[in-house]
Scaffold this motif. Sequence first.
Motif: not given
Length: 584
Positions: A424-425, A441, A487
């Motif tokens: 989810n991330s 990231r 997401a």
Amino acid sequence: MIQSETYDVIVVGSGAAGALAALRAADLGLSVLIVEKAHKYGGTSATSGGVMWIPNNQLAPSDDDRDKTFTYIDSLLRGPVQRDRLEAYVDEAPKMANFLKSIGVPLTQAAWPDYFQNAPEARADRSVLCDTFDGRQLNDAQFVSMREQYNRFKIFRRYAMDIGEFFAISTKGPGWVQVFLKMVWRYWSDITTRKLSSRDRRFTQGGALMGHLFKQIFDRGVEVRTETGLKELIVNEGRVTGVQVNNFGRLYEINATHGVVLAAGGFEWNQELRDKFFTVPGLTRHSSSPEDANRGEALIAGMNIGAATEHTEAGWWIPTMHKPMDSASNFEEIHQAAFDVGRPHSVCVNRNGKRFVNEACSYDEFGIAMVEDQQKTGANTPCWLVFDATFRTKFTAGGFLPSMIMPDWKIPSDCWDHYIFKANSVDALAKKIHLPADALRRAVADMNRYAQSGADPEFGRGSNAYDQMFGDANVQPNPCLGPIDTAPYYAVPINLGDLGTKGGLKANSKAQVVDDNDQPIAGLYAAGNNSGSPFGNLYPGAGGTIGPAATFGYVAANDIAVKAGKLEAEPSDQARPGGKKAVA
């Protein structure tokens, strides 16, 4: 042993190189036998996209010419090549295409940009396709015995796609639903073929090319002897005079009066040879050519009689991934990810979480970048394709179809966290696939900025016509750059796969295999991936494998016919016009 047979020409292998050698030789009045070790004919070519790169092909009005072709190629060559062989390819490829057109093989130019659009004289008319072939023009035995396309080139493992249909459906172009429904109707309304086989009667892409070629070959009475593999070359007084073959363990000899043409593919399924020659060997199981087919038997047989080799350090690279077979999850299928890696809403990173390539570049260049990054960082092969829910909705990720066709709940549970990963991330995804979270990231954040501006300052993704061909026209300002911000997030491992090998036996401009002193080995010829590419470690455009394979099969047949008194010799190679001097 049984009493041997004799033919004018023996062709080893039934892909495009072997098919052209056999067809041209038969057309010139020579008796020909094709021996093929597999139980089906057509070779790797029948499973391919079926494109041939033929510069200055003269199939439609064009201002392309010899000088422009060499300006393009010479700007890209990475190392030494045989200049006369490269020139022979450029000169003979249009003649090969004209020969095929003259006997009724329907070739057309494809609007397919050369792979290096920023190079001088890059174009979009050098790739050539063959129109769809109606497989029922073959008899029943020939129809079911030709090698079939991979499931990855079909819809629902059943409906064959031509290039236009592939692009319409894969990019969800205008009218793609109608295209798909027409394919379904055409298949199920063909009741006669359904009684014979589940195979689509439409031979498309590589199947179309090989269908047309073998229709001509069979019409000329050429025998294709399957399940007959090359064991060794027979040499008498310094000349290759035949082959010893293996048929279910039964060894026997076949004599060749005028020549043996080796056209049996490369060595990508031989791990020992990969380890010996490749700078980053990779695994045989990552290859996208037919499983365990091309094991280098022709290369080994040639080397055993003193043949030289060249360009054996590299393959025709393509990113691939594995996925369990439907209904048999302990068996895997290989899937190409050639265009998936460059779609918008995604990024490719190495195991340090860093980008290393323009993901939308040609599949061979992607593979070269994987090799170079592996040598530099030790953190590639495999790398990772990371994407978001928007990508997942629209595009394939190897064997995982878009979620509108294959929603997450349809993906078998034993695929999750093994073949495809989900979180989810971005940070949670990084943890699952063991990448540094801060690096991943950062890579995602960079791509999101690039998507907004439309420019990729790192690698120039989407900055040329080739890149954009596989993007999404609905994504602006750059069809190859979409934000990765919805997401859940996904990742699949990407392997250093291949379409075959770029190197093999060293052959000259007449397709004659030569020894370490560059002297021809009498009676022995090679074409296709069991010989060195005329480009060295370069893939100039779509069809850069099959174009030279078919051309040098044609060239080999011509040289054999000249020596057999069936064809008048052309002027010496020294008379070739223009072009640069030899590259050392």
